[in-house]
Design an enzyme around this catalytic site. Structure first.
Site, PDB file in Angstrom:
ATOM      1  N   ASN A 141     -11.705   8.640  -0.138  1.00  0.00           N
ATOM      2  CA  ASN A 141     -11.953   7.347  -0.783  1.00  0.00           C
ATOM      3  C   ASN A 141     -13.302   6.799  -0.311  1.00  0.00           C
ATOM      4  O   ASN A 141     -13.998   7.442   0.476  1.00  0.00           O
ATOM      5  CB  ASN A 141     -10.813   6.369  -0.482  1.00  0.00           C
ATOM      6  CG  ASN A 141     -10.634   6.169   1.012  1.00  0.00           C
ATOM      7  OD1 ASN A 141     -11.532   5.697   1.699  1.00  0.00           O
ATOM      8  ND2 ASN A 141      -9.485   6.561   1.532  1.00  0.00           N
ATOM      9  N   LYS A 181       3.113  -6.947   2.988  1.00  0.00           N
ATOM     10  CA  LYS A 181       2.811  -5.847   3.923  1.00  0.00           C
ATOM     11  C   LYS A 181       3.078  -6.266   5.368  1.00  0.00           C
ATOM     12  O   LYS A 181       3.577  -5.479   6.165  1.00  0.00           O
ATOM     13  CB  LYS A 181       1.356  -5.401   3.774  1.00  0.00           C
ATOM     14  CG  LYS A 181       1.181  -4.426   2.639  1.00  0.00           C
ATOM     15  CD  LYS A 181      -0.239  -3.928   2.482  1.00  0.00           C
ATOM     16  CE  LYS A 181      -0.333  -3.269   1.105  1.00  0.00           C
ATOM     17  NZ  LYS A 181      -1.696  -2.973   0.711  1.00  0.00           N
TER      18      LYS A 181
HETATM   19  N1  CTP Z   1      -2.282   2.723   6.913  1.00  0.00           N
HETATM   20  C1  CTP Z   1      -1.948   3.660   7.872  1.00  0.00           C
HETATM   21  N2  CTP Z   1      -1.463   4.874   7.501  1.00  0.00           N
HETATM   22  C2  CTP Z   1      -1.291   5.179   6.208  1.00  0.00           C
HETATM   23  C3  CTP Z   1      -1.612   4.241   5.217  1.00  0.00           C
HETATM   24  C4  CTP Z   1      -2.113   3.019   5.605  1.00  0.00           C
HETATM   25  O1  CTP Z   1      -2.125   3.386   9.062  1.00  0.00           O
HETATM   26  N3  CTP Z   1      -0.814   6.357   5.872  1.00  0.00           N
HETATM   27  C5  CTP Z   1      -2.766   1.399   7.319  1.00  0.00           C
HETATM   28  C6  CTP Z   1      -4.207   1.119   6.969  1.00  0.00           C
HETATM   29  O2  CTP Z   1      -5.075   1.482   8.030  1.00  0.00           O
HETATM   30  C7  CTP Z   1      -4.183  -0.381   6.741  1.00  0.00           C
HETATM   31  C8  CTP Z   1      -2.829  -0.602   6.131  1.00  0.00           C
HETATM   32  O3  CTP Z   1      -2.013   0.461   6.582  1.00  0.00           O
HETATM   33  O4  CTP Z   1      -4.221  -1.085   7.969  1.00  0.00           O
HETATM   34  C9  CTP Z   1      -2.856  -0.589   4.640  1.00  0.00           C
HETATM   35  O5  CTP Z   1      -1.555  -0.705   4.191  1.00  0.00           O
HETATM   36  P1  CTP Z   1      -1.031   0.077   2.924  1.00  0.00           P
HETATM   37  O6  CTP Z   1       0.254  -0.555   2.540  1.00  0.00           O
HETATM   38  O7  CTP Z   1      -0.978   1.520   3.136  1.00  0.00           O
HETATM   39  O8  CTP Z   1      -2.151  -0.238   1.936  1.00  0.00           O
HETATM   40  P2  CTP Z   1      -2.430   0.525   0.684  1.00  0.00           P
HETATM   41  O9  CTP Z   1      -2.604   1.988   0.937  1.00  0.00           O
HETATM   42  O10 CTP Z   1      -3.549  -0.177   0.040  1.00  0.00           O
HETATM   43  O11 CTP Z   1      -1.028   0.323  -0.011  1.00  0.00           O
HETATM   44  P3  CTP Z   1      -0.745   0.167  -1.528  1.00  0.00           P
HETATM   45  O12 CTP Z   1      -1.496   1.291  -2.133  1.00  0.00           O
HETATM   46  O13 CTP Z   1       0.721   0.295  -1.581  1.00  0.00           O
HETATM   47  O14 CTP Z   1      -1.286  -1.207  -1.831  1.00  0.00           O
END
Ligand code: CTP
Length: 431
Positions: A217, A344
């Site tokens: 990303n 969240k």
């Molecule tokens: N995060 C993590 N490990 C993952 C995914 C996310 O540690 N596998 C952490 C990121 O570093 C950030 C937070 O979780 O601090 C983001 O939350 P998340 O719900 O995963 O956000 P998105 O991926 O944007 O979720 P969504 O796509 O459901 O909005």
């Protein structure tokens, strides 16, 4: 000269007022830049009598600002910065030399030129380095003005004693550039996280499709790196676990470089038990390929399906540890920012979440950001001792906006907020 590290990437607005010591400001600019600082120079009319804006422009590598009512700068055209933008831009205002006249105007809150106006308009700390004839310095009027400025938390650096340009001997010499740099860099060593261990994740992760392709990303890692640097400056012992980015890690942190979410998880978990705070600023890929092709995939068919499987949620895993650290997540949202952030915070049982809108010049790959911070507040009684993944029913969610600023500045602000809530939580638990 000794490298002090904590001026790296700091934005210093150097104000120069009219005095013979203005010649030393040229050296000061050069040395500040050697320390990694970005310097913009604002000169008063008096300063221009002693040293030319051209000299300061050549040394700072930036246009020098002299006029309050500069129509081009105030309209934001031609890349110019108006007085409010300059006031917002800087991490510190350093006025060196500060003449008796400037000190008098500052103590009366005057805003009749660019530099005095900036000093009123900024929220950044202001440091002044007085330089004048010793009688002028000792004059009761100057001393009263200095006392007034001290009460307003304007820092007074110097003056030094010694032989003066006018031939007299006494207090009134501007501090040497080296000393001024030391005093300025000390402003950033707050010590608010002294003796604490913090783990920060940053950057994207990279999930292989085959030996030459991957899913990733746009995360640049800037925010996470800025948080790691700010935490180190605040005195913490910092481990930065980073996905692939093109920026240099801060020197004061332990840097662990990873590619995939799995590797990031393993690096975090091996360090987390002894940590006090965890900040998840990485944009972890939510999914990885179920099967990574051993050889490069050939374009044989019209369409190609990749089966993805969920990656471990590092943040959720850390937040659910029984005696885990104070846990801070990030949320990048394109819509319903406030609601999504709250959800969240609760779903992952975080102590705090910092949410930002992505798009329109904010978020990924931009220098500036704005954060909406949410945290759990209220009764801590049910959480203590048994770990923080216990019920939070008595808690309410509180919210604070950290206003739009360069990421380095925003990160320092965030570290202050984290430190406050960290101590609030643990002092509540020990009482
Ligand atoms: N995060 C993590 N490990 C993952 C995914 C996310 O540690 N596998 C952490 C990121 O570093 C950030 C937070 O979780 O601090 C983001 O939350 P998340 O719900 O995963 O956000 P998105 O991926 O944007 O979720 P969504 O796509 O459901 O909005």
């Amino acid at each position: 000269m000794m490298q002090m590290n904590n001026l790296t990437n700091k934005r210093i607005l150097l104000g120069v007022t009219g005095g013979i010591a203005a010649y030393k400001s040229a050296e000061l600019v050069r040395r500040l830049r050697e320390q990694g600082a970005e310097v913009r120079v604002v000169m008063t009319r008096g300063a221009c009598e002693f040293i030319t804006p051209l000299t300061m422009q050549a040394l700072s590598g930036r246009e020098v600002h002299t006029e309050l009512l500069d129509h081009v700068a105030e309209s934001g055209q031609g890349g110019g910065m108006g007085h409010i933008e300059l006031a917002r831009w800087c991490d510190v205002v350093l006025v060196a030399p500060a003449s008796a006249n400037f000190i008098a105007r500052l103590s009366h809150g005057m805003a009749d030129d660019l530099l005095s106006t900036l000093c009123l308009a900024t929220t950044a700390p202001v440091v002044i380095a007085p330089a004048m004839n010793q009688q002028m310095w000792m004059n009761i009027a100057t001393q009263e003005n200095i006392a007034t400025l001290g009460q307003r938390e304007i820092r007074i650096a110097g003056p030094a004693e010694g032989e003066q340009a006018c031939g007299e001997i006494g207090p009134g010499r501007m501090l040497e550039p080296e000393q001024l740099i030391l005093e300025t860099s000390q402003l950033f060593s707050t010590g608010i996280l002294a003796d604490l261990k913090i783990v920060v994740t940053a950057g994207p992760t990279r999930e292989a499709i085959d030996p030459v392709r991957y899913i990733t990303n746009h995360s640049s890692g800037q925010m996470g790196y800025a948080v790691a640097r700010a935490a180190a400056e605040a005195g913490a012992d910092v481990t930065l676990v980073s996905g692939p980015v093109s920026i240099e890690p801060p020197r004061q942190v332990r840097h662990i470089s990873v590619d995939t979410a799995d590797q990031m998880r393993d690096a975090v978990m091996s360090d987390i038990i002894t940590s006090d705070i965890f900040v998840a600023a990485a944009a972890v890929a939510d999914y990885r390929c179920a099967d990574v092709a051993e050889q490069k995939i050939k374009k044989k068919s019209e369409d190609l399906q990749l089966l993805l499987q969920k990656n471990p949620d590092i943040l959720a895993e850390v937040a659910s540890l029984p005696q885990g650290p104070f846990t801070v997540g990030f949320a990048a949202e394109t819509e319903n920012l406030l609601d999504n952030a709250r959800i969240k915070l609760q779903n992952k049982k975080l102590d705090m979440i910092a949410a930002n809108q992505v798009g329109e010049g904010l978020g990924f790959n931009t220098d500036e950001n704005e954060l909406q911070v949410f945290w759990q507040a209220g009764e801590q009684g049910q959480n203590n001792q048994t770990g923080k993944n216990q019920t939070r029913e008595n808690q309410t969610i509180k919210h604070q906006t950290l206003e739009r600023a360069p990421k380095e500045k925003l990160a320092r602000h965030l570290i202050k907020v984290i430190a406050n809530h960290y101590y609030e939580k643990y002092s509540a638990q020990t009482h």
